[in-house]
Design an enzyme around this catalytic site. Structure first.
Site, PDB file in Angstrom:
ATOM      1  N   GLU A 131      -6.501  -6.050   3.775  1.00 61.52           N
ATOM      2  CA  GLU A 131      -6.803  -7.188   4.531  1.00 61.52           C
ATOM      3  C   GLU A 131      -7.304  -8.479   3.613  1.00 61.52           C
ATOM      4  OE1 GLU A 131      -7.969  -4.013   4.773  1.00 61.52           O
ATOM      5  OE2 GLU A 131      -7.927  -3.158   6.905  1.00 61.52           O
TER       6      GLU A 131
ATOM      7  N   PHE B 223     -17.772   5.533  14.067  1.00 61.95           N
ATOM      8  CA  PHE B 223     -16.788   5.176  13.208  1.00 61.95           C
ATOM      9  C   PHE B 223     -16.072   4.158  13.075  1.00 61.95           C
ATOM     10  CE2 PHE B 223     -12.080   5.926  12.143  1.00 61.95           C
ATOM     11  CZ  PHE B 223     -12.058   6.452  10.641  1.00 61.95           C
ATOM     12  N   GLN B 224     -16.148   3.597  11.745  1.00 60.59           N
ATOM     13  CA  GLN B 224     -15.487   2.356  11.270  1.00 60.59           C
ATOM     14  C   GLN B 224     -16.513   1.171  12.044  1.00 60.59           C
ATOM     15  OE1 GLN B 224     -11.119   2.256  11.816  1.00 60.59           O
ATOM     16  NE2 GLN B 224     -11.037   2.959   9.428  1.00 60.59           N
TER      17      GLN B 224
ATOM     18  N   LYS C 225     -13.761  -2.788  21.442  1.00 60.75           N
ATOM     19  CA  LYS C 225     -12.623  -2.372  21.959  1.00 60.75           C
ATOM     20  C   LYS C 225     -12.438  -2.100  23.259  1.00 60.75           C
ATOM     21  CE  LYS C 225      -9.375   1.226  20.817  1.00 60.75           C
ATOM     22  NZ  LYS C 225      -8.974   2.616  20.164  1.00 60.75           N
TER      23      LYS C 225
ATOM     24  N   MET D  86      -9.986 -16.601 -19.756  1.00 57.28           N
ATOM     25  CA  MET D  86     -10.949 -17.664 -19.599  1.00 57.28           C
ATOM     26  C   MET D  86     -12.267 -17.050 -19.955  1.00 57.28           C
ATOM     27  SD  MET D  86     -11.446 -20.772 -19.092  1.00 57.28           S
ATOM     28  CE  MET D  86     -10.561 -21.681 -17.865  1.00 57.28           C
TER      29      MET D  86
END
Lengths: 584, 186
Positions: free
Chosen positions: A52, A114-115, A164, A482
């Site tokens: 993502e 969940f999630q 949802k 760096m």
């Protein structure tokens, strides 16, 4: 006529109405209804990323290279949290994004489902604004408002969290024209009195300088055009931040190069010594100012910015102008012409003479080698061999990024995509994917370091799947360059954890992905290899083995003013005091 | 390094002397912020203050326009003049924020706070507490044989003063609402 549809269909309909052509995303349980709608249409293309974070950076690349908002679709919980780095990156660099996240059903919110994650809570300080939509009847209007907020005023990322059950439920669709956006209308026209004051200062200044930033690019191509006209007409010198490269062409005669911590000597000294600083769409970032109390001590300062909170935030200015860069430049140019196109010619001539002396220092000089490829040399060759092509450059973050800014020339806006404010390693590869999606026939090169590149290398899979011929130009010094440079200068050459061990064989890695791998270590082979990379019809991973201990100069050490700059061969020991070491 | 040859002060100085840099005075300002009464709006405002390191001395919030779904947040904050300006600009650019008023600089304003004090005591202390409450125009809203609950409204300073007087007289608990403020005049 009623226009009742499911929330999921509303999402797709609203995106179509907003003119969205591409969505970068990754499916999951909480966004399945929306993915089902995407499956049943052909107007919006979905680019399936591999992570993502990659989706958000790809959308940033798309947005920066087109001027249109980038759109992301990810699932709840980990889908949303993985997107957070990209959101902050876009917030810091003012990139318009609309990010849609799935959420557990409204009746499960707060039950540690969940999630489930508190996505709006987590992303509240990471977005320009965000919404949790609990009612399908409000969904389409919210999406239209989100596009409005992302693209008006100072652009930025917005997020809409969609449970949802809201996606499944049905309601009346609100068309774009009927969505209420009236209360968020940032001011674009600058105060004419302040603009007059700016023009007055420009007429008499002996040592003026334009200091421009990403705001010019964000304002659109017309702003860059106006800036070019203004610079040409006044003959003032111009420098730009990392974010603003390309607004004024690198080949332009008034161009001093980038300013800041790794900016050019002439640009920084001109900033330090000017008597009139005209900041257009930049924000006095700490990479630019160095030590605040010694920043350009003898100048009057004008600051044009669309964000009121940028004015007088870091540096107090004499003439703050709140407004859109394009609008203000248009008014200022018209006014300056109407008042007789006056400049202080004698002062300017002396000023340019002084600048030429600084230019003569040739601060980007480096010691080349016939045995090992110097990273600066590699970029000089890349520049020479791709100049004039329809070229877009993205970068990762570190030494290579600064060298790319120093050695590559940008003639137009929207051609340079780099993570400036947040400094996100792993930005460049997914961004190059997004740029290539927007410009399928262009040459898109990600100038990378091997360590940054590994952070999001999974996105090579995306490039392969969607036949995106992105060129990954990796300056491989087997170091976190760096970090290593700072450890050399600040931490007694104790190179703690700053080398890349167990690196993959990049050529074999390319083969494993199904694309082309090139490896070059001899300076004599460099040009041929670069040409092979350009000519290859497909993604390329270019492993350019470079000098391992090259430092990036010029450099203004932390906590130092602009006129205390390190050039390449300076003795760098003990240059940064304890106070400077605290700064990053 | 080549030395710099910059003639300083050839023009009058900039910005830096608009305010005396040594006079980093800390000021207290009362801000009234009109916001959409939507979910999370208070978290946004509080998150701005904590995220950017600003102070909150007092904060009150309630819906003031039910049909327009507007809430009024009154926040008392402290900082240097530059920080106060930043706070106002940062608040002003938030999407659900409609108006930001600095009641400290916009003109005269009235500020009021409501507080409840529980004072327990017997004998002279109890009589003295009641006598002082009258002077401060506090109301008794609960009473037992051994305690009072006083309700008092006024400026924060008045409430502080009342608290100091009640402390030796048996102050047990107090609850304060935080400041509500309005500009004077029409």
């Amino acid at each position: 006529m009623t226009n009742v549809m499911s929330g999921a269909r509303m999402v797709v309909q609203a995106l179509k109405d907003q003119g969205v052509e591409v969505v970068f995303g990754y499916p999951g349980g909480a966004v399945l209804p929306i993915y089902d709608e995407i499956f049943q249409q052909n107007d919006i293309r979905h680019i399936l990323v591999r992570h993502e974070q990659g989706a958000v950076h790809a959308a940033e690349g798309y947005a920066r290279s087109t001027g249109k908002p980038g759109v992301v679709l990810v699932t709840s919980g980990p889908g949303a949290t993985n997107a957070v780095t990209g959101l902050v990156d876009a917030l810091m660099d003012s990139i318009p994004l609309v990010v849609l996240t799935g959420q557990v059903p409204t009746f499960m919110i707060g039950t540690d489902g969940f999630q489930e994650a508190d996505t709006v809570g987590i992303t509240r300080p990471c977005t320009k604004h965000n919404w949790l939509v609990k009612d399908t009847a409000k969904l389409s209007e919210t999406i239209h408002q989100a596009f409005h907020v992302a693209t008006h005023g100072r652009p930025g990322p917005v997020l809409i969290d969609i449970p949802k059950d809201v996606q499944f439920a049905t309601a009346e669709y609100t068309p774009m024209q009927k969505a209420k956006v009236s209360h968020y209308q940032p001011k674009v026209k600058g105060d004419i009195e302040a603009i007059t004051r700016m023009v007055e200062l420009m007429e008499t200044a002996e040592r003026p300088i334009f200091y421009t930033g990403g705001g010019v690019i964000n304002s659109g191509p017309a702003a860059s055009q106006l800036l070019r006209e203004f610079v040409a007409a006044t003959d003032f010198p111009i420098t730009s931040t990392l974010m603003g490269l390309g607004a004024y062409p690198a080949s332009g005669k008034n161009w001093l190069g980038m300013l800041g911590m790794h900016g050019l000597y002439e640009a920084n000294l001109a900033m330090h010594g000017c008597d009139l600083m005209i900041n257009i769409g930049a924000r006095f970032d700490d990479r630019i100012t160095g030590r605040i109390k010694d920043f350009s001590p003898g100048s009057r300062k004008v600051h044009v910015d669309i964000d009121a909170s940028s004015l007088n935030k870091v540096i107090r200015v004499d003439v703050p102008i709140l407004g859109d860069v394009g609008h203000v430049l248009e008014d200022a140019l018209r006014l300056w012409k109407a008042r007789g196109r006056k400049v202080n010619k004698a002062g300017l001539a002396k000023w340019w003479k002084q600048i030429e002396e600084w230019r003569a220092v040739r601060c980007l000089t480096f010691t080349n080698s016939s045995k090992v490829i110097k990273p600066q040399h590699a970029l000089q060759r890349l520049e020479a061999l791709t100049k004039g092509m329809d070229r877009y450059i993205t970068t990762e973050v570190g030494q290579h990024q600064m060298w790319a800014a120093q050695f590559l020339g940008f003639e137009d806006p929207n051609r340079w995509m780099t993570s400036g404010g947040l400094g996100t390693m792993g930005y460049g590869l997914p961004a190059s994917v997004g740029v290539q999606v927007a410009h399928p026939d262009a040459l898109v090169i990600n100038v990378a370091g091997e360590a940054s590149w590994l952070m999001n290398m999974q996105e090579m899979g995306t490039a392969m799947q969607f036949r995106l011929p992105v060129k990954q130009f990796i300056l491989n010094n087997e170091r976190l360059g760096m970090v290593r440079q700072w450890q050399e200068l600040l931490h007694g050459e104790r190179y703690s954890q700053s080398w890349s061990e167990a690196l993959p064989d990049f050529v074999k890695l390319a083969e494993a992905f199904g694309c082309k791998g090139l490896k070059v270590s001899d300076p004599a082979d460099l040009d041929d290899a670069i040409m092979e990379m350009i000519r290859y019809d497909g993604p390329v991973i270019f492993d350019c083995l470079v000098e391992k201990h090259e430092n990036c100069f010029p450099m203004i050490p932390s906590g130092k003013p602009h006129n205390e700059m390190l050039l390449g061969d300076a003795d760098t020991q003990g240059v940064i005091g304890a106070k400077g070491a605290v700064l990053v | 390094m080549s030395p710099l040859n910059i003639t300083k002060g050839s023009t009058s100085h900039s910005a830096y002397d608009l305010r005396d840099p040594n006079a980093e005075v800390i000021e207290t300002h009362t801000l009234a912020v009109l916001v959409d009464n939507e979910a999370g709006v208070l978290a946004r405002v509080i998150g701005l203050f904590s995220g950017r390191g600003y102070n909150i001395d007092s904060l009150t919030v309630a819906e003031v326009d039910h049909t327009g779904h507007r809430s009024r947040i009154t926040v008392v904050t402290t900082g240097t003049p530059q920080v106060i300006d930043q706070i106002k600009a940062q608040l002003g650019r938030m999407v659900p924020v409609h108006e930001v008023h600095d009641l400290t600089v916009d003109g005269p304003a009235v500020q009021r706070e409501l507080a409840l004090f529980k004072v327990a005591g017997k004998g002279d202390a109890r009589i003295e507490a009641l006598r002082l409450a009258e002077i401060f125009r506090a109301n008794v809203v609960d009473s037992t044989l051994e305690s009072f609950v006083f309700e008092i409204t006024g400026t924060p300073e008045k409430i502080d003063a009342f608290a100091e007087l009640m402390r030796p007289l048996g102050l047990r608990e107090m609850a304060r609402t935080g400041v509500a403020a309005l500009a004077r005049g029409a």
